[in-house]
Design an enzyme around this catalytic site. Structure first.
Site, PDB file in Angstrom:
ATOM      1  N   GLY A 143      37.355  49.739  38.206  1.00 36.42           N
ATOM      2  CA  GLY A 143      37.989  50.936  39.248  1.00 36.42           C
ATOM      3  C   GLY A 143      36.650  50.599  40.149  1.00 36.42           C
ATOM      4  O   GLY A 143      36.699  49.607  41.126  1.00 36.42           O
TER       5      GLY A 143
ATOM      6  N   SER B  98      31.675  47.790  36.468  1.00 37.66           N
ATOM      7  CA  SER B  98      32.062  47.182  37.205  1.00 37.66           C
ATOM      8  C   SER B  98      33.232  47.188  37.839  1.00 37.66           C
ATOM      9  O   SER B  98      34.152  48.172  37.911  1.00 37.66           O
ATOM     10  CB  SER B  98      31.971  45.570  36.285  1.00 37.66           C
ATOM     11  OG  SER B  98      33.427  45.659  35.870  1.00 37.66           O
ATOM     12  N   LYS B  99      33.060  46.729  39.257  1.00 31.92           N
ATOM     13  CA  LYS B  99      34.261  46.139  40.068  1.00 31.92           C
ATOM     14  C   LYS B  99      35.750  46.152  39.512  1.00 31.92           C
ATOM     15  O   LYS B  99      36.375  46.559  39.923  1.00 31.92           O
ATOM     16  CB  LYS B  99      34.160  45.395  40.841  1.00 31.92           C
ATOM     17  CG  LYS B  99      33.829  45.957  42.402  1.00 31.92           C
ATOM     18  CD  LYS B  99      34.195  44.609  43.056  1.00 31.92           C
ATOM     19  CE  LYS B  99      33.837  45.455  44.631  1.00 31.92           C
ATOM     20  NZ  LYS B  99      33.999  44.653  45.936  1.00 31.92           N
ATOM     21  N   ARG B 100      35.681  45.289  38.159  1.00 28.58           N
ATOM     22  CA  ARG B 100      36.812  44.566  37.447  1.00 28.58           C
ATOM     23  C   ARG B 100      38.449  46.645  37.145  1.00 28.58           C
ATOM     24  O   ARG B 100      38.968  46.773  37.167  1.00 28.58           O
ATOM     25  CB  ARG B 100      37.069  44.246  36.752  1.00 28.58           C
ATOM     26  CG  ARG B 100      37.537  42.981  36.853  1.00 28.58           C
ATOM     27  CD  ARG B 100      36.847  41.982  35.820  1.00 28.58           C
ATOM     28  NE  ARG B 100      35.693  41.283  36.016  1.00 28.58           N
ATOM     29  CZ  ARG B 100      34.524  41.821  35.186  1.00 28.58           C
ATOM     30  NH1 ARG B 100      35.281  42.337  33.868  1.00 28.58           N
ATOM     31  NH2 ARG B 100      33.058  41.302  35.337  1.00 28.58           N
TER      32      ARG B 100
END
Ligand code: GLU
Length: 485
Positions: A260, A256-258
């Protein structure tokens, strides 16, 4: 297989703003499968969720796919027999098909308000039941439905799921997966805004576009029984399904974006080569069954098969991607590296540099064994683009002695005698200076390297001097002597 007896696959992204690396993998596997089997690779834009629509997302997506080298055969701006390939341009088709389902009793209008649905859900939850629609509107008479439609009461169209059925999904990767129809909700097919849901539009289009294999991420597996029911409701043949394993971070959390970067464009912006990104993504869930890891896109086409895609999740390991970049940078031809370097220079503070292509190629040759990213040519060796304004403190302490200036003066004398020197002549001149001074070559080498580059490391000294040229070399040595006073 479709009646054309041709492999036709599609990548069907929703334009939500950027291409996720998981999306790139789906696109890539579809592409590889199509190319390997002389099939057709279709790009279809699934933009029926208007709430998630992002301006410019389609252009961005196509640009990113092109950058990766995944050329599609049919799709937006590449019309084929089965277009349009953007779902929002196909609304009429979905309505006609929904009408057919209503006629055959496989779908029905539902006028329930959001409040009623919410209340129903709460009650079901209280009773610990599965939350799903209770087919309330299925009981409405033809007349009741017509009058509500005439009144313009907001409504949706739902799939009429038959209870007590076993729904079977045969998947190339996952094998046979069975679902209980009692657990499947009467899926909304047309929303109250008149737009189709993903499920309806996806199935109708896969059928009309003659898609033979549906290759997509495992997150869509729970939707597949609904799709199978839809195919049945239309009396259509099923495509072959292949659900690709989920992607995880090294700590096994969902990618997920969190944690990386997940957008392909972020990796592109960071200077990853498309070759290494594509190679790396190909190995997320697939392996050739040999030790080989480094592949060109062509090599991937030759080796790929859906049967050798793994069931278990794949871990996104950035170190491996970096290592791939190092390898692929070595394989890239000079011209391509030159093009990337020029683009990067154009965007850098050295945009006004006056290097010829020939000189830039020399810089590339000197630097390539030392870098994983083309941008490191600029970051690690700025001295090729501007004279050093400072000198590395530690190197200075270690390498610059009281007699250094005087020794370098002698070197300047020797260099001045040269006309259009090549590498070897700089070397010879330096040896002559060292001999005359009765010192080791090393003393001069360290001093002149620091003077011309400001640092202690880098490519071979004579390569560096040759690239900089005699005048610039002498100028920089003089400046260093001046500054050290
Ligand atoms: N529009 C879906 C997505 O965004 C497509 C899923 C599928 O391939 O069926 O991924």
């Amino acid at each position: 297989m479709n009646h054309l007896n041709q492999i036709r696959v599609r990548f069907a992204p929703s334009p939500t703003g950027y291409l996720h690396v998981g999306g790139l993998r789906t696109a890539l596997y579809n592409y590889l499968f199509a190319r390997k089997n002389n099939g057709v690779f279709v790009l279809r834009i699934e933009d029926t969720d208007r709430a998630r629509y992002v301006e410019g997302a389609v252009e961005n997506l196509i640009d990113t796919l092109n950058w990766c080298g995944l050329e599609y055969d049919e799709g937006p701006n590449k019309e084929g027999e089965y277009g349009p390939y953007i779902q929002s341009e196909r609304l009429k088709i979905y309505h006609e098909h929904t009408e057919r389902l209503i006629q055959t009793g496989n779908a029905y209008n539902c006028f329930c308000t959001a409040e009623r649905i919410e209340k129903l859900r709460e009650e079901q939850q209280k009773r610990n039941e599965q939350t799903k629609y209770d087919k309330h509107c299925l009981k409405l008479s033809k007349e009741e439905i017509q009058s509500k439609l005439n009144e313009g009461i907001p409504h949706v169209v739902r799939l009429n799921v038959t209870i007590d059925q076993k729904v079977i999904v045969d998947d190339i990767i996952r094998g046979r997966v069975e679902f209980d129809s009692n657990l499947i909700d009467d899926q909304v097919l047309i929303k109250s805004d008149g737009f189709p849901t993903y499920h309806l539009a996806n199935v109708v289009d896969d059928h009309l576009m003659k898609i033979s294999h549906v290759i997509r991420g495992e997150e869509w597996l729970p939707s597949t029984p609904k799709h199978v029911l839809l195919y049945k409701a239309f009396s259509w043949d099923l495509p072959i399904f292949a659900h690709l394993p989920l992607l995880f971070n090294p700590d096994k959390s969902k990618l997920s974006k969190r944690q990386g970067d997940v957008a392909v464009e972020d990796y592109r912006a960071k200077g990853y080569l498309k070759e290494s990104l594509v190679n790396f993504v190909a190995l997320l869930g697939w392996n050739p069954g040999t030790e080989q890891e480094i592949f060109s896109l062509e090599g991937l086409v030759n080796s790929f098969s859906l049967e050798s895609v793994n069931k278990s999740g794949a871990v996104f390991n950035i170190e491996k991607l970096n290592a791939f970049n190092f390898e692929h940078l070595r394989l890239k031809n000079d011209k391509d590296v030159l093009a990337i370097l020029k683009e990067l220079l154009g965007k850098s503070k050295y945009a006004n540099h006056t290097w010829s292509d020939e000189s830039l190629l020399l810089i590339i040759e000197a630097m390539r064994p030392r870098i994983s990213f083309v941008k490191e040519i600029i970051e690690n060796s700025p001295y090729f683009f501007e004279a050093p304004s400072t000198y590395d403190e530690e190197v200075l302490k270690k390498r610059w002695k009281d007699d250094s200036s005087q020794q370098l003066e002698k070197l300047i004398d020797e260099f001045s005698k040269l006309t259009n020197p090549v590498k070897e002549q700089y070397e010879e001149a330096l040896h002559n200076a060292a001999n005359a001074l009765e010192i080791s070559n090393g003393k001069l080498i360290h001093g002149v390297r620091l003077a011309v580059s400001g640092v202690g490391g880098g490519p071979g000294l004579y390569d560096m001097l040759f690239i900089l040229g005699k005048d610039e070399t002498i100028r920089r040595i003089r400046t260093a002597i001046e500054r050290m006073k």
